[in-house]
Design a protein around this motif. Structure first.
Motif, PDB file in Angstrom:
ATOM      1  N   SER A 140      -8.100  -8.815   1.823  1.00 33.34           N
ATOM      2  CA  SER A 140      -7.903  -9.628   2.988  1.00 33.34           C
ATOM      3  C   SER A 140      -8.670  -9.580   4.225  1.00 33.34           C
ATOM      4  CB  SER A 140      -6.278  -9.126   3.693  1.00 33.34           C
ATOM      5  OG  SER A 140      -5.959  -9.724   4.884  1.00 33.34           O
ATOM      6  N   MET A 146      -1.989  -5.788   6.277  1.00 34.45           N
ATOM      7  CA  MET A 146      -1.169  -6.186   5.166  1.00 34.45           C
ATOM      8  C   MET A 146      -0.970  -5.008   4.256  1.00 34.45           C
ATOM      9  SD  MET A 146      -2.506  -8.661   1.980  1.00 34.45           S
ATOM     10  CE  MET A 146      -3.744  -7.561   1.051  1.00 34.45           C
ATOM     11  N   ILE A 148       0.906  -3.550   0.754  1.00 29.97           N
ATOM     12  CA  ILE A 148       1.541  -4.117  -0.572  1.00 29.97           C
ATOM     13  C   ILE A 148       2.927  -3.220  -0.704  1.00 29.97           C
ATOM     14  CG2 ILE A 148       0.783  -4.182  -2.932  1.00 29.97           C
ATOM     15  CD1 ILE A 148      -1.870  -4.010  -2.305  1.00 29.97           C
ATOM     16  N   THR A 149       3.916  -3.915  -0.907  1.00 32.90           N
ATOM     17  CA  THR A 149       4.942  -3.166  -0.968  1.00 32.90           C
ATOM     18  C   THR A 149       5.821  -3.028  -2.458  1.00 32.90           C
ATOM     19  OG1 THR A 149       6.421  -5.074  -0.423  1.00 32.90           O
ATOM     20  CG2 THR A 149       5.742  -3.811   1.247  1.00 32.90           C
ATOM     21  N   ARG A 205       3.151   1.486  -1.524  1.00 33.46           N
ATOM     22  CA  ARG A 205       2.926   1.024  -0.395  1.00 33.46           C
ATOM     23  C   ARG A 205       1.518   1.386   0.041  1.00 33.46           C
ATOM     24  NH1 ARG A 205       7.083  -0.572   2.656  1.00 33.46           N
ATOM     25  NH2 ARG A 205       6.000  -0.734   4.552  1.00 33.46           N
ATOM     26  N   ASN A 207      -1.698   0.190   2.344  1.00 31.61           N
ATOM     27  CA  ASN A 207      -2.179  -0.606   3.693  1.00 31.61           C
ATOM     28  C   ASN A 207      -3.680  -1.156   3.263  1.00 31.61           C
ATOM     29  OD1 ASN A 207      -1.365  -1.110   6.494  1.00 31.61           O
ATOM     30  ND2 ASN A 207      -3.402  -0.185   6.600  1.00 31.61           N
ATOM     31  N   PHE A 235       2.460 -10.011  -5.989  1.00 25.13           N
ATOM     32  CA  PHE A 235       2.579  -8.992  -5.273  1.00 25.13           C
ATOM     33  C   PHE A 235       3.364  -9.256  -4.113  1.00 25.13           C
ATOM     34  CE2 PHE A 235      -1.640  -8.156  -7.595  1.00 25.13           C
ATOM     35  CZ  PHE A 235      -1.314  -6.742  -8.148  1.00 25.13           C
ATOM     36  N   GLU A 236       4.322  -8.448  -3.625  1.00 26.02           N
ATOM     37  CA  GLU A 236       5.237  -8.661  -2.512  1.00 26.02           C
ATOM     38  C   GLU A 236       4.566  -7.862  -1.396  1.00 26.02           C
ATOM     39  OE1 GLU A 236       8.562  -6.819  -3.735  1.00 26.02           O
ATOM     40  OE2 GLU A 236       9.479  -8.794  -4.742  1.00 26.02           O
ATOM     41  N   VAL A 237       3.936  -8.262  -0.322  1.00 22.82           N
ATOM     42  CA  VAL A 237       3.313  -7.771   1.013  1.00 22.82           C
ATOM     43  C   VAL A 237       3.983  -8.206   1.972  1.00 22.82           C
ATOM     44  CG1 VAL A 237       1.257  -8.041  -0.588  1.00 22.82           C
ATOM     45  CG2 VAL A 237       2.033  -9.894   1.225  1.00 22.82           C
ATOM     46  N   SER A 245       4.212 -13.389  -0.734  1.00 22.02           N
ATOM     47  CA  SER A 245       3.809 -12.930  -1.986  1.00 22.02           C
ATOM     48  C   SER A 245       2.510 -13.556  -2.241  1.00 22.02           C
ATOM     49  CB  SER A 245       4.849 -13.480  -2.778  1.00 22.02           C
ATOM     50  OG  SER A 245       4.785 -15.076  -2.663  1.00 22.02           O
TER      51      SER A 245
END
Length: 274
Positions: A140, A146, A148-149, A205, A207, A235-237, A245
């Motif tokens: 990113s 950001m 990532i969850t 999680r 970062n 990817f859910e973020v 996403s």
């Protein structure tokens, strides 16, 4: 004498009238100037209020993802995918629709080589990996952090005959480090996260700051023998506290993965193992 005095009095009276008229005209002129100045000030203030109102509406309605305005749209996070499971050192097998007698490895394509994997995945062979090991690199350049969850997956079964199981590399099954294992033919699909030490964890999680990169390892399998699935992921973020996403694709296309060999499938192995 009386006529002269009358003339003098009339002259003085006329002079007084002219002076009063001049003072009245001066006052009226100043009043008109003040009125015009007030109107101009009112017009300027009205224009300023209108400009500020439009600017406020633009700020309120402007999408949050395109700040800052003067620098254009902020770049979206990127995902680079490596799906070469031969390079990962795990056992590598492909479902192939061709009969076994039509499989001849290209000259120089040794077992466990990238050339062999490219041949099996080429348009002429269209091999589907039996289980896949994917490395995804997320980067990113946005100023916000950001995180990532999680991962979301969609899959569908393909009607693809599997005549041959081609073994391209013999090895172990490997472990998942900082990533997840996914079984795509389960409803809901089975997903287990792992940390940097390959220990099971409840959530993912990670970062990512501006200019950073995170490697996510995914082992994707199918539990039903002889079946082939195509799948896509997101990817859910969280980006600056906002949910988003990031698509996970195989060069813009869905991934394909196969289950364990069926009993009817023939077995082809690379000449290095014969």
């Amino acid at each position: 004498m009386s006529a002269l005095r009358f003339k003098l009095l009339r002259t003085c009276r006329d002079r007084g009238n002219r002076m009063r008229n001049a003072r009245r005209a001066t006052r009226e002129m100043h009043a008109e100037r003040s009125k015009g100045k007030s109107l101009r000030i009112a017009e300027v203030l009205g224009t300023l209020v209108a400009v500020l109102t439009v600017a406020s509406l633009a700020v309120a309605l402007w999408p949050s993802g395109v700040w800052p305005r003067q620098e254009g749209e902020l770049p979206s996070p990127k995902v680079k995918v490596e799906s070469n499971i031969i390079a990962s050192g795990v056992e590598t097998r492909y479902y192939v629709s061709r009969p076994i007698d039509q499989l001849t490895a290209p000259v120089g394509a040794e077992a466990c080589s990238e050339e062999l994997g490219d041949w099996l995945e080429s348009d002429s062979i269209r091999g589907v990996p039996i289980g896949d090991h994917i490395r995804a690199y997320l980067t990113s350049e946005r100023p916000e952090s950001m995180v990532i969850t999680g991962i979301n997956v969609k899959a569908r079964k393909l009607d693809l005959p599997a005549r041959t199981v081609a073994t391209a590399c013999e090895g172990g099954n490997g472990i998942v480090v900082r990533g997840a294992s996914i079984v795509v033919d389960k409803i809901p699909f089975e997903l287990q996260f792992y940390d940097e030490d390959a220990k099971e964890i409840d959530s993912l999680r990670i970062n990512i700051g501006k200019g950073d990169a995170a490697e996510i390892n995914l082992v994707v399998t199918v539990s039903t023998p002889g079946s082939v699935y195509e799948w896509t992921g997101e990817f859910e973020v969280l980006i600056g506290g906002e949910e988003a996403s990031i698509p996970l694709r195989d060069g813009g296309k869905p991934f394909r993965v196969a289950g364990p060999p069926s009993r009817e499938a023939k077995t082809w192995v690379h000449p290095d193992y014969r």
